[in-house]
Design an enzyme around this catalytic site. Structure first.
Site, PDB file in Angstrom:
ATOM      1  N   ASP A 306      72.756 -68.164 -10.367  1.00  0.00           N
ATOM      2  CA  ASP A 306      73.277 -66.925 -10.874  1.00  0.00           C
ATOM      3  C   ASP A 306      74.812 -67.153 -11.415  1.00  0.00           C
ATOM      4  OD1 ASP A 306      72.868 -64.189 -11.533  1.00  0.00           O
ATOM      5  OD2 ASP A 306      74.458 -63.738  -9.910  1.00  0.00           O
ATOM      6  N   GLU A 341      72.561 -70.423 -15.170  1.00  0.00           N
ATOM      7  CA  GLU A 341      72.998 -69.348 -15.863  1.00  0.00           C
ATOM      8  C   GLU A 341      74.319 -69.582 -16.434  1.00  0.00           C
ATOM      9  OE1 GLU A 341      72.285 -64.645 -15.747  1.00  0.00           O
ATOM     10  OE2 GLU A 341      73.638 -65.634 -14.370  1.00  0.00           O
TER      11      GLU A 341
END
Length: 577
Positions: A306, A341
């Site tokens: 993330d 990401e």
């Protein structure tokens, strides 16, 4: 810290370079606390305690210059088991307030026999992103006591569904122990997604009451069905938040783990109050140890990170950051799937295409260009580039794109074509949270548009990601930031699903598996591009083309915007309409 069982004793160690004193806190069955001074060994503190073993419950206290606070019970940053979940309380952030009654205890845990399994998942396959709790909370075939847990993913009915729609790997949204953001409890809300972790290796007891053994057994069951497991890990920040946040672990032991500006203020490139400092070797060591833990103890295929730009900040993003070389040099980790990401909220944070060769990257440009085309305000040329693997982003050799049209963050697929703007009022922030400029529309034929989006996804070259429930019309009633909705907004409705759409996705997946050229990474420069009437397209045609045909070997992908239709043919089979 490590808690290593050595015969009839346990050896404890923890890093705390600036502390003046550190105590190991052992807890008895009644909650009584005994404090044992630890001895300094360079930047570490150590003590060996005889007469205890697996199952012993412990914490830490540290004293020294601010921000040290001996009143705070601290969780071992390297704990692998906790005896309870974290629960936010304002007292956790008040200096001098004892928090022993509020903080989980780490549990001494013997490691399982180490695994080194080759990954099942290969780039080009179908990744299925799911929230462990929300995925099975309403599943009628899963026993009530098991719903919402990692073990539920091993239920035969769940595995049968995954196989039916052709999933190659599940990507589990965060499963390590997290804490609610401090603004949620007063609103009567709680974190449903888990993107606010405290320690990186301990599974959240709500999701894994059986601990690491539960994850290991579930991974084994999925592998036996040919399905890999990818863990979504959060290493951009911790749940200790800003200076008003709770003191739970790293903040009380080694505050230098958090990135700071020259004036001493916390850098907030994650938008969550703090940012872990990957220029700090100690942070990278904890990171790498966490990855190895999940590989050796659970047998996972790899990881999705993330806000992964944070991993390469020092403070600015560096494509040659040490963490990448350290992963590549580790024989255990070098074979794993690594997915970024590729953005964060800090300056220069958008780094799509900049991660190392071999890393896959979430491609939000695919999502937006595909949606714009079907909304009617995007060009065929942009769509063709995305279908072919986004060579404008990933260079001339191979695509590393993870293509998606919807994910956990944003509208569901069904909501994308049914709402013109977000409806996030239930989050308690007056509809100000979530992405306000998301590409979405109120379709005259939402069923046709949803099918067109799905077919475009499955016709694209590269790795594809399908968000759980999108294959059968899951809705969040227009909430495009449902992180705080641990309720039927995010709990998937299995009984009310659109079975026709589900069957459509299953057929698309089978066709994609047969059309192997769509799953290969190498860019091809011999693609044929034709208009819908079969004539070759030249550069001037793309601006006003209502669709096109992409031809690669025996595979033909036809995109027709007016008919709201995408078809895939591999010379033997055609995709469902």
């Amino acid at each position: 810290m490590t808690a290593t069982i050595a015969g009839d004793a346990v050896a404890f160690s923890v890093r705390s370079p600036r502390a003046d004193a550190v105590w190991l806190c052992l807890f008895d069955e009644d909650g009584g606390e005994g404090r044992i001074p630890m001895q300094r060994d360079g930047d570490d503190w150590r003590v060996t305690v005889p007469g205890i073993g697996e199952g012993a419950r412990y914490g830490l206290r540290a004293d020294g210059p601010p921000p040290f606070d001996v009143a705070k019970l601290l969780v071992d940053p390297a704990a692998v088991t906790l005896d309870r979940p974290f629960a936010y309380d304002p007292l956790l952030g008040i200096v001098g307030q004892d928090t022993a009654a509020l903080v989980p205890r780490a549990v001494v845990t013997a490691p399982l026999p180490a695994l080194d399994l080759p990954p099942l998942f290969e780039p080009g396959g179908v990744i299925y992103e799911l929230n462990v709790r929300g995925f099975t909370m309403r599943h009628p075939d899963v026993p009530a006591a098991q719903r919402g847990t990692i073990a539920a993913l091993a239920h035969p009915a769940v595995i049968a569904h995954l196989r039916h729609i052709g999933v190659d790997a599940v990507e589990l949204m965060p499963i390590v122990a997290w804490i609610d953001e401090r603004h949620l409890p007063p609103l009567g809300l709680s974190n449903a997604w888990g993107y606010n972790p405290v320690v990186p290796m301990a599974l959240d007891p709500r999701l894994a009451p059986g601990g690491i053994a539960e994850l290991r057994a579930t991974v084994a069951a999925l592998r036996a069905a040919g399905i890999g497991v990818i863990l979504d890990l959060v290493f951009n920040h911790t749940g200790e938040s800003d200076l008003l946040g709770p003191t739970l672990s790293l903040r009380g032991l080694d505050d230098a783990a958090y990135a700071r500006a020259p004036d001493g203020t916390l850098i907030n490139d994650a938008g969550t109050g703090n940012t872990l400092d990957f220029a700090n070797p100690a942070v990278r060591r904890l990171f790498l140890a966490s990855l190895r833990h999940f590989v050796t103890q659970a047998g996972v295929d790899g990881f999705r990170f993330d806000l992964a730009t944070v991993l390469a900040r020092g403070p600015g993003f560096d494509a040659a950051a040490p963490v990448f070389a350290e992963i590549a040099a580790d024989p255990l980790l070098a074979r794993r799937v690594m997915i970024a990401e590729p953005w964060d909220t800090g300056p220069g944070g958008y780094q799509l295409g900049a991660f190392p060769d071999g890393w896959l990257e979430w491609n939000d440009r695919f999502r937006d260009d595909v949606r714009r085309f079907w909304r009617g305000d995007g060009g065929a040329g942009a769509l063709a580039t995305r279908l072919a693997g986004s060579s404008d982003v990933f260079g001339a050799h191979r695509t590393r794109s993870v293509n998606f049209v919807a994910a956990h963050d944003g509208f569901t697929l069904a909501d994308t074509v049914r709402y013109a703007e977000r409806r996030n009022h239930a989050n308690g922030e007056d509809n100000r949270d979530g992405h306000h400029g998301e590409v979405c529309w109120i379709s005259a034929d939402p069923h046709a548009d949803a099918r067109a989006l799905l077919a475009t996804l499955f016709a694209s070259r590269g790795t594809i990601l399908l968000c759980a429930g999108d294959e059968f019309g899951r809705t969040q009633r227009g909430n495009n930031n449902a992180y705080a909705q641990d309720n039927d907004v995010t709990w998937i409705d299995w009984t009310g699903r659109d079975r026709d759409l589900e069957a459509f996705v299953a057929r698309l997946s089978a066709l994609r598996r047969d059309a192997s050229v769509l799953r290969t990474a190498a860019f091809r420069h011999d693609l044929g591009w034709f208009s819908l009437d079969g004539t070759p397209l030249d550069d001037a045609d793309w601006a006003c083309a209502p669709g096109f045909v992409m031809v690669l070997d025996d595979v033909r992908v036809t995109v027709d915007r007016a008919a709201r239709l995408v078809t895939i043919a591999d010379g033997r089979r055609a995709s469902p309409r």
